[in-house]
Design an enzyme around this catalytic site. Structure first.
Site, PDB file in Angstrom:
ATOM      1  CG  ASN A 239      -3.740   6.114   7.612  1.00  0.00           C
ATOM      2  OD1 ASN A 239      -5.229   5.699   7.318  1.00  0.00           O
ATOM      3  ND2 ASN A 239      -3.365   6.330   8.569  1.00  0.00           N
TER       4      ASN A 239
ATOM      5  NE  ARG B 281      -7.111  -3.090  15.426  1.00  0.00           N
ATOM      6  CZ  ARG B 281      -7.529  -2.577  14.906  1.00  0.00           C
ATOM      7  NH1 ARG B 281      -8.942  -2.455  14.585  1.00  0.00           N
ATOM      8  NH2 ARG B 281      -6.993  -1.654  13.792  1.00  0.00           N
TER       9      ARG B 281
ATOM     10  CE  LYS C  85       7.831  13.580   6.908  1.00  0.00           C
ATOM     11  NZ  LYS C  85       6.604  14.215   7.167  1.00  0.00           N
TER      12      LYS C  85
ATOM     13  CD  GLU D 141      11.714   9.207  -3.146  1.00  0.00           C
ATOM     14  OE1 GLU D 141      12.541   8.858  -3.662  1.00  0.00           O
ATOM     15  OE2 GLU D 141      11.567  10.335  -2.363  1.00  0.00           O
TER      16      GLU D 141
ATOM     17  CB  VAL E 182      11.587  12.829   3.109  1.00  0.00           C
ATOM     18  CG1 VAL E 182      11.618  14.300   3.033  1.00  0.00           C
ATOM     19  CG2 VAL E 182      12.677  12.164   3.975  1.00  0.00           C
TER      20      VAL E 182
HETATM   21  P1  NAP Z   1      -1.522   3.371  10.902  1.00  0.00           P
HETATM   22  O1  NAP Z   1      -2.440   3.708  10.063  1.00  0.00           O
HETATM   23  O2  NAP Z   1      -1.429   3.669  12.404  1.00  0.00           O
HETATM   24  O3  NAP Z   1      -1.063   1.638  10.704  1.00  0.00           O
HETATM   25  C1  NAP Z   1      -0.276   1.015  11.343  1.00  0.00           C
HETATM   26  C2  NAP Z   1      -0.268  -0.460  11.136  1.00  0.00           C
HETATM   27  O4  NAP Z   1       0.562  -1.277  11.716  1.00  0.00           O
HETATM   28  C3  NAP Z   1      -1.640  -1.120  11.612  1.00  0.00           C
HETATM   29  O5  NAP Z   1      -2.191  -2.084  10.677  1.00  0.00           O
HETATM   30  C4  NAP Z   1      -1.476  -1.642  12.866  1.00  0.00           C
HETATM   31  O6  NAP Z   1      -2.073  -3.006  13.106  1.00  0.00           O
HETATM   32  C5  NAP Z   1       0.008  -2.341  12.440  1.00  0.00           C
HETATM   33  N1  NAP Z   1       0.891  -2.476  13.670  1.00  0.00           N
HETATM   34  C6  NAP Z   1       1.363  -1.556  14.580  1.00  0.00           C
HETATM   35  N2  NAP Z   1       2.115  -2.073  15.455  1.00  0.00           N
HETATM   36  C7  NAP Z   1       2.140  -3.291  15.308  1.00  0.00           C
HETATM   37  C8  NAP Z   1       2.642  -4.678  15.877  1.00  0.00           C
HETATM   38  N3  NAP Z   1       3.500  -4.185  17.061  1.00  0.00           N
HETATM   39  N4  NAP Z   1       2.347  -5.470  15.300  1.00  0.00           N
HETATM   40  C9  NAP Z   1       1.647  -5.816  14.226  1.00  0.00           C
HETATM   41  N5  NAP Z   1       1.129  -4.914  13.674  1.00  0.00           N
HETATM   42  C10 NAP Z   1       1.442  -3.531  13.899  1.00  0.00           C
HETATM   43  O7  NAP Z   1       0.075   3.986  10.238  1.00  0.00           O
HETATM   44  P2  NAP Z   1       0.122   4.786   8.680  1.00  0.00           P
HETATM   45  O8  NAP Z   1      -0.593   5.893   8.975  1.00  0.00           O
HETATM   46  O9  NAP Z   1      -0.227   3.868   7.892  1.00  0.00           O
HETATM   47  O10 NAP Z   1       1.718   4.779   8.847  1.00  0.00           O
HETATM   48  C11 NAP Z   1       2.464   3.610   8.871  1.00  0.00           C
HETATM   49  C12 NAP Z   1       4.205   4.140   8.468  1.00  0.00           C
HETATM   50  O11 NAP Z   1       4.201   5.043   7.428  1.00  0.00           O
HETATM   51  C13 NAP Z   1       4.335   5.072  10.039  1.00  0.00           C
HETATM   52  O12 NAP Z   1       5.924   5.014  10.236  1.00  0.00           O
HETATM   53  C14 NAP Z   1       4.350   6.635   9.201  1.00  0.00           C
HETATM   54  O13 NAP Z   1       5.064   7.636   9.846  1.00  0.00           O
HETATM   55  C15 NAP Z   1       4.667   6.378   7.678  1.00  0.00           C
HETATM   56  N6  NAP Z   1       4.140   7.388   6.864  1.00  0.00           N
HETATM   57  C16 NAP Z   1       2.911   7.615   6.971  1.00  0.00           C
HETATM   58  C17 NAP Z   1       2.016   8.312   6.160  1.00  0.00           C
HETATM   59  C18 NAP Z   1       0.802   8.649   6.071  1.00  0.00           C
HETATM   60  O14 NAP Z   1      -0.033   9.483   5.271  1.00  0.00           O
HETATM   61  N7  NAP Z   1      -0.073   7.920   6.839  1.00  0.00           N
HETATM   62  C19 NAP Z   1       2.815   9.328   5.213  1.00  0.00           C
HETATM   63  C20 NAP Z   1       4.414   8.948   5.214  1.00  0.00           C
HETATM   64  C21 NAP Z   1       4.990   7.922   6.058  1.00  0.00           C
HETATM   65  P3  NAP Z   1      -3.756  -2.829  13.540  1.00  0.00           P
HETATM   66  O15 NAP Z   1      -4.391  -2.432  12.222  1.00  0.00           O
HETATM   67  O16 NAP Z   1      -4.159  -4.054  13.928  1.00  0.00           O
HETATM   68  O17 NAP Z   1      -3.789  -1.830  14.572  1.00  0.00           O
END
Ligand code: NAP
Length: 433
Positions: A15, A48, A205, A129, A132
């Site tokens: 995301n 992947r 947070k 940043e 949180v």
């Molecule tokens: P996500 O959609 O689950 O994406 C995670 C990405 O990391 C995917 O592309 C995944 O690969 C890759 N990945 C995970 N483990 C891996 C590994 N061991 N080796 C290589 N690639 C790996 O997560 P997200 O929602 O973007 O969130 C990412 C971070 O931002 C988290 O720490 C989350 O707490 C933080 N965050 C998210 C949001 C939000 O609104 N989503 C807001 C604030 C903070 P694949 O695509 O191949 O599965």
């Protein structure tokens, strides 16, 4: 003449990562103008690699450790999620003197100390940043804009999922399970919603906010936590009748104990919030953080607390800062932990309670119930009786008292013959009601 490019490794293309890469690519010229040198993505780590991800295939790798170690990578953007793998990768980047931007609150709430020590040693930047309240600038205001002030309290709605659920329950009168299912259908709750609804995400947070607000290392384990899964539609109805609503709050506060010792408190729980409080009107998946500082007074930050593009905005702001530091030399502030304040146990915190109980409909009930409060020096602000006969309910709202005295009172109420059962207990934020 073009300046030497600054190499960026992006770990994660989910995301947040996909929006980081999109915005960086679409606005490359603006980024170059703002920094003084072009940013070049050296690689993107994913699990992947063999499917079309909408980015040049040669950038993809499933070996994030190799990518972080490359000599042409200057800055690492960690948007993977999880704790153990990103911890190793971020540490390895910092030890090599590479600056790190991370959105990972779970990682920071446990390991900021270790990561900041590594950044200090190699004189690298560590920015977070986005960890949180997503897009909302709150980390940098606390660390930089308010560095000359004394922050006394930070209270906020920092989890969009729970705020969506509570707002919808308030609006529709539906119960918790039904509203959680609807939040899942609309993409506001994950398949396993535990981290959100039980307050773990907000607690991470709160730990980060308390650390930076009070110049003290606070971890998620120091944060008192309760989630929203026991909130009923009846609670929201009663809240309305008290001119309140219910919000999951993260509260970080400087307190002085009865013995005059300065302590801090970090806590997360669903609370009654009077409708005239600035956090009461923050609805849906939105987040808001209210900061109270001695000279600045009350400040409020409001906006989108999650989502790919909003979170990428915060990540990219950090990236520009870190890249400018690489280009011009120098570095941003690291964690400040000089105050080393102790975290007070929840029982020592002054709070107000709302207690709703089903009682027997006979004379003397009110006096018996009131005696349990006064035994522990808890003074009552309002009492309401609702209904009569077997369905009679008493709703008591207290003045401020030690949380331990309030919870002891509730435990003793449950033992009284005249109390059929204590239906609901919530804390109350703010001074009215
Ligand atoms: P996500 O959609 O689950 O994406 C995670 C990405 O990391 C995917 O592309 C995944 O690969 C890759 N990945 C995970 N483990 C891996 C590994 N061991 N080796 C290589 N690639 C790996 O997560 P997200 O929602 O973007 O969130 C990412 C971070 O931002 C988290 O720490 C989350 O707490 C933080 N965050 C998210 C949001 C939000 O609104 N989503 C807001 C604030 C903070 P694949 O695509 O191949 O599965």
């Amino acid at each position: 003449m073009t300046s030497k490019p600054i190499g960026v490794a992006v770990l994660g293309l989910g995301n947040v990562g996909s929006e980081v890469v999109r915005i960086l690519t679409e606005n490359a010229e603006d980024f170059e103008a703002r920094i003084g040198a072009p940013l070049e993505i050296r690689g993107i780590a994913v699990r992947r690699v063999d499917c079309d991800r909408g980015v040049p295939a040669e950038l993809l790798t499933d070996d994030p450790a190799e990518l972080v170690g490359r000599d042409d990578v200057d800055i690492v953007v960690e948007v993977l999620g999880g704790i153990d793998i990103p911890r190793k990768l971020v540490l390895s980047a910092l030890e090599k003197g590479k600056s790190v931007i991370t959105a990972n609150k779970a990682l920071l709430a446990e390991y900021t100390g270790e990561l900041a020590d590594a950044a200090e040693k190699s004189r690298a930047d560590l920015y977070f940043e986005a960890a949180v309240a997503g897009a909302i600038p709150v980390v940098r205001p606390l660390m930089q804009s308010l560095a000359g002030d004394r922050v006394n309290k930070v209270a906020g709605i920092v989890n969009g999922t729970t705020n969506f659920i509570l707002s919808a329950m308030d609006e529709t009168g539906a119960d918790y399970a039904e509203t959680l299912a609807e939040a899942g259908r609309l993409g506001y709750a994950e398949a396993d919603p535990t981290a959100d609804v039980e307050g773990y995400d907000a607690a991470s947070k709160a730990a980060i906010l308390a650390s930076i607000a009070f110049h003290t290392r606070v971890t998620a384990g120091d944060v008192y936590r309760e989630g929203i899964s026991k909130i009923t539609s009846d609670d929201l109805e009663t809240a309305k009748s008290l001119d309140c609503t219910i919000k999951l709050l993260a509260i970080c506060e400087r307190i002085v104990t009865p013995k005059g010792k300065e302590r801090i408190s970090a806590r997360v729980y669903p609370a009654l919030v009077p409708l005239n409080h600035p956090l009461a009107s923050v609805n849906g998946a939105f987040n808001a953080v209210v900061v109270e500082a001695e000279a600045a007074g009350r400040l409020m930050f409001y906006g989108q607390g999650a989502g790919g593009a909003p979170t990428a905005s915060a990540v990219l702001g950090d990236l520009v800062m870190a890249a400018r530091n690489k280009f011009y030399g120098g570095r941003g502030p690291l964690e400040s932990k000089y105050a080393k304040l102790k975290v007070a146990p929840m029982g020592d915190i002054l709070t107000r309670y709302y207690v709703s109980m089903q009682v027997a409909d006979k004379p003397g009930v009110l006096a018996t119930v009131a005696a349990e409060f006064s035994k522990r020096d808890v003074s009552i602000s309002t009492v309401r009786q609702q209904g009569s006969g077997d369905g009679a309910r008493l709703v008591v709202v207290t003045h401020l008292a030690a949380d331990s005295a309030l919870s002891d009172t509730v435990a003793s109420l449950e033992q009284l013959d005249v109390v059929v059962h204590v239906a609901s207990v919530l804390r109350l934020e703010g001074t009215t009601v």
